[in-house]
Design a protein around this motif. Structure first.
Motif, PDB file in Angstrom:
ATOM      1  N   GLU A 141      14.078   8.745  38.206  1.00 40.06           N
ATOM      2  CA  GLU A 141      12.827   8.441  38.697  1.00 40.06           C
ATOM      3  C   GLU A 141      11.936   9.598  38.627  1.00 40.06           C
ATOM      4  N   PHE A 142      10.661   9.344  37.966  1.00 42.06           N
ATOM      5  CA  PHE A 142       9.642  10.420  37.512  1.00 42.06           C
ATOM      6  C   PHE A 142       8.255   9.848  38.215  1.00 42.06           C
ATOM      7  N   TYR A 143       7.790  10.487  39.354  1.00 40.01           N
ATOM      8  CA  TYR A 143       6.552   9.945  39.751  1.00 40.01           C
ATOM      9  C   TYR A 143       6.411   8.451  39.927  1.00 40.01           C
ATOM     10  N   GLY A 144       7.592   7.819  40.878  1.00 40.70           N
ATOM     11  CA  GLY A 144       7.532   6.605  41.256  1.00 40.70           C
ATOM     12  C   GLY A 144       8.176   5.504  40.451  1.00 40.70           C
ATOM     13  N   LYS A 145       8.533   5.941  39.172  1.00 39.60           N
ATOM     14  CA  LYS A 145       9.152   4.988  38.314  1.00 39.60           C
ATOM     15  C   LYS A 145      10.253   5.330  37.454  1.00 39.60           C
ATOM     16  N   PRO A 146      11.312   4.757  36.719  1.00 38.76           N
ATOM     17  CA  PRO A 146      12.124   5.431  35.726  1.00 38.76           C
ATOM     18  C   PRO A 146      11.425   5.870  34.622  1.00 38.76           C
ATOM     19  N   MET A 147      11.847   7.081  34.176  1.00 35.07           N
ATOM     20  CA  MET A 147      11.456   7.755  32.936  1.00 35.07           C
ATOM     21  C   MET A 147      10.910   6.652  31.823  1.00 35.07           C
ATOM     22  N   LEU A 148      12.045   5.876  31.567  1.00 32.40           N
ATOM     23  CA  LEU A 148      11.916   4.976  30.497  1.00 32.40           C
ATOM     24  C   LEU A 148      10.620   4.038  30.617  1.00 32.40           C
ATOM     25  N   ALA A 149      10.204   3.786  31.921  1.00 37.13           N
ATOM     26  CA  ALA A 149       9.272   2.696  32.148  1.00 37.13           C
ATOM     27  C   ALA A 149       7.970   3.280  31.369  1.00 37.13           C
ATOM     28  N   TYR A 150       7.639   4.692  31.169  1.00 38.37           N
ATOM     29  CA  TYR A 150       6.421   5.232  30.623  1.00 38.37           C
ATOM     30  C   TYR A 150       6.417   4.962  29.132  1.00 38.37           C
ATOM     31  N   ALA A 151       7.515   4.705  28.389  1.00 37.46           N
ATOM     32  CA  ALA A 151       7.438   4.233  27.078  1.00 37.46           C
ATOM     33  C   ALA A 151       7.271   3.124  26.750  1.00 37.46           C
ATOM     34  N   ILE A 152       7.950   2.048  27.767  1.00 35.10           N
ATOM     35  CA  ILE A 152       7.687   0.792  27.421  1.00 35.10           C
ATOM     36  C   ILE A 152       6.304   0.286  27.795  1.00 35.10           C
ATOM     37  N   PRO A 157      12.688   7.805  24.472  1.00 33.75           N
ATOM     38  CA  PRO A 157      12.236   7.198  26.026  1.00 33.75           C
ATOM     39  C   PRO A 157      11.805   8.227  26.883  1.00 33.75           C
ATOM     40  N   CYS A 158      11.860   9.451  26.869  1.00 35.52           N
ATOM     41  CA  CYS A 158      11.209  10.692  27.744  1.00 35.52           C
ATOM     42  C   CYS A 158       9.869  11.012  27.565  1.00 35.52           C
ATOM     43  N   VAL A 159       8.719  10.137  27.596  1.00 34.12           N
ATOM     44  CA  VAL A 159       7.413  10.555  26.917  1.00 34.12           C
ATOM     45  C   VAL A 159       6.477  10.200  27.968  1.00 34.12           C
ATOM     46  N   PRO A 160       6.460  10.651  29.225  1.00 34.80           N
ATOM     47  CA  PRO A 160       5.506  10.261  30.205  1.00 34.80           C
ATOM     48  C   PRO A 160       4.088  10.610  30.240  1.00 34.80           C
ATOM     49  N   PHE A 161       3.794  11.101  29.008  1.00 45.95           N
ATOM     50  CA  PHE A 161       2.655  11.725  28.710  1.00 45.95           C
ATOM     51  C   PHE A 161       2.021  10.813  27.532  1.00 45.95           C
ATOM     52  N   LEU A 162       2.874  10.263  27.110  1.00 43.84           N
ATOM     53  CA  LEU A 162       2.365   9.270  25.814  1.00 43.84           C
ATOM     54  C   LEU A 162       1.447   8.140  26.344  1.00 43.84           C
ATOM     55  N   THR A 163       0.217   7.869  25.683  1.00 42.85           N
ATOM     56  CA  THR A 163      -0.704   6.935  25.903  1.00 42.85           C
ATOM     57  C   THR A 163      -0.701   5.680  24.947  1.00 42.85           C
ATOM     58  N   SER A 164      -0.950   4.477  25.555  1.00 37.90           N
ATOM     59  CA  SER A 164      -1.280   3.539  24.397  1.00 37.90           C
ATOM     60  C   SER A 164      -2.387   3.956  23.472  1.00 37.90           C
ATOM     61  N   LYS A 165      -3.352   4.461  23.871  1.00 39.59           N
ATOM     62  CA  LYS A 165      -4.219   5.032  23.137  1.00 39.59           C
ATOM     63  C   LYS A 165      -3.880   5.890  22.051  1.00 39.59           C
ATOM     64  N   SER A 166      -3.007   6.599  22.208  1.00 36.99           N
ATOM     65  CA  SER A 166      -2.355   7.737  21.110  1.00 36.99           C
ATOM     66  C   SER A 166      -1.624   6.909  20.109  1.00 36.99           C
ATOM     67  N   LEU A 167      -1.099   5.698  20.726  1.00 43.49           N
ATOM     68  CA  LEU A 167      -0.017   5.026  19.674  1.00 43.49           C
ATOM     69  C   LEU A 167      -1.113   4.228  18.751  1.00 43.49           C
ATOM     70  N   CYS A 168      -2.104   3.606  19.408  1.00 42.73           N
ATOM     71  CA  CYS A 168      -2.932   2.784  18.437  1.00 42.73           C
ATOM     72  C   CYS A 168      -3.845   3.958  17.561  1.00 42.73           C
ATOM     73  N   ASP A 169      -4.232   5.123  18.114  1.00 43.17           N
ATOM     74  CA  ASP A 169      -4.868   5.875  17.137  1.00 43.17           C
ATOM     75  C   ASP A 169      -4.025   6.513  15.822  1.00 43.17           C
ATOM     76  N   ALA A 170      -2.846   6.669  16.314  1.00 48.28           N
ATOM     77  CA  ALA A 170      -1.812   7.127  15.253  1.00 48.28           C
ATOM     78  C   ALA A 170      -1.669   6.047  14.137  1.00 48.28           C
ATOM     79  N   TYR A 171      -1.364   4.977  14.726  1.00 52.51           N
ATOM     80  CA  TYR A 171      -1.250   3.933  13.634  1.00 52.51           C
ATOM     81  C   TYR A 171      -2.289   3.569  12.659  1.00 52.51           C
ATOM     82  N   LYS A 172      -3.700   3.669  13.267  1.00 55.44           N
ATOM     83  CA  LYS A 172      -4.817   3.382  12.454  1.00 55.44           C
ATOM     84  C   LYS A 172      -5.008   4.537  11.594  1.00 55.44           C
ATOM     85  N   PHE A 173      -4.678   5.947  12.139  1.00 51.31           N
ATOM     86  CA  PHE A 173      -4.661   6.918  11.261  1.00 51.31           C
ATOM     87  C   PHE A 173      -3.690   6.783   9.915  1.00 51.31           C
TER      88      PHE A 173
END
Length: 228
Positions: free
Chosen positions: A23-34, A107-123
Motif C-alpha cells: 500500500e502506497f497512500y491508500g492503494k496498492p503501488m501497482l494501481a498507479y501504473a494501471i 509497476p512502481c511509478v506512483p508519480f507517472l501521469t496519464s498526461k506524461s504517457l500521452c505527451d511522450a507518445y505524441k513526441f
C-alpha cells in the motif's frame, strides 16, 4: 494502429516484500501504473504480466487484464524486460491478437501521469522515432565526476573539471518508468531501445527509483509534498 500497455509486475521482491502491491497512500503501488495507463486513453489493451496470483487479483481489481500467467523462465532473476515482453506478444499472437505498438510500464511509478504517457507518445510520433525512452537530466555535469582512491578524492577527469557547466552538453539517464516501441522493430532488433529511439525528457518530480526501503520512504515524502 493498435497498441498494448504491458505492465511488468513480478512477485517475490526481496528488499521490499510484496513491493508491487504494497500500500502506497491508500492503494496498492501497482494501481498507479494501471490508472495512468487507463487515463491516457491511447491503449487498446492494458495487461499485467505476473507470476503471482495475488498480484493478478489486484491488477484485475483496478481494471487491467491478466489473460495468462508469466512462465517460470521469465520469472527468475535473470530474465530481462525484453524476455518478458517477447513472451507476452508471443502468447497474444497464439490467441490471434497482434499489436503494432507497445508500451512497457514498470509497476512502481506512483508519480507517472496519464498526461506524461500521452505527451511522450505524441513526441515519439512527431520525432519519427521507432521507440521512445523517458530520461531525466543529470543534476550536475557527469564530466565533473570524482572517485576515491586509497581514501583520497581524485577527479575522474582533471581537465574536464576545468570546463564551465554551460559549455558542456547536458547528459541524461534512464528514468526507469516506461518504454514505447513499434512491435516489429523491437522483435527485429531484439531490444526495447532500438537504434532509432527518441529521448523524452521527463520532469524530475516524476522520477523516483523505488528499490530499497529508503527509496520507499523518500517516495512517500515526495508524494506527500507534491499532493499536499
Amino acid at each position: 494502429m493498435s497498441m498494448i500497455a504491458i505492465i511488468t509486475a513480478r512477485g517475490g521482491s526481496k528488499r521490499i516484500p510484496k513491493k508491487n502491491i504494497k500500500e502506497f497512500y491508500g492503494k496498492p503501488m501497482l494501481a498507479y501504473a494501471i490508472e495512468a495507463a487507463k487515463g491516457a486513453g491511447i491503449f487498446d489493451e492494458i495487461m499485467v504480466s505476473t507470476d503471482s496470483e495475488e498480484i493478478a487479483d489486484v491488477a484485475k481489481k483496478y481494471g487491467a487484464l491478466v489473460p495468462f500467467m508469466r512462465s517460470e523462465c521469465t520469472s527468475n532473476d535473470f530474465a530481462t524486460t525484453y524476455d518478458v515482453i517477447e513472451e507476452v506478444l508471443s502468447e497474444y499472437k497464439k490467441a490471434g491478437k497482434v499489436f503494432d505498438e507497445l508500451c512497457c510500464i514498470y509497476p512502481c511509478v506512483p508519480f507517472l501521469t496519464s498526461k506524461s504517457l500521452c505527451d511522450a507518445y505524441k513526441f515519439m510520433k512527431e520525432s519519427g522515432g521507432d521507440a521512445l525512452q523517458p530520461v531525466c537530466k543529470y543534476p550536475v555535469p557527469i564530466e565533473w565526476a570524482m572517485k576515491i582512491q586509497n581514501g583520497i578524492l581524485v577527479p575522474n577527469d582533471r581537465e574536464a573539471q576545468k570546463i564551465r557547466s554551460q559549455d558542456l552538453t547536458p547528459k541524461y539517464y534512464d528514468a526507469g518508468m516506461f518504454y514505447f516501441c513499434k512491435t516489429d522493430v523491437m522483435i527485429n532488433e531484439r531490444t526495447l531501445i532500438p537504434s532509432n529511439t527518441s529521448g523524452y525528457v521527463i520532469d524530475e518530480s516524476e522520477c523516483q527509483d523505488i528499490d530499497t526501503p529508503d527509496d520507499w520512504k523518500m517516495a512517500e515524502m515526495k508524494y506527500k509534498l507534491l499532493h499536499a
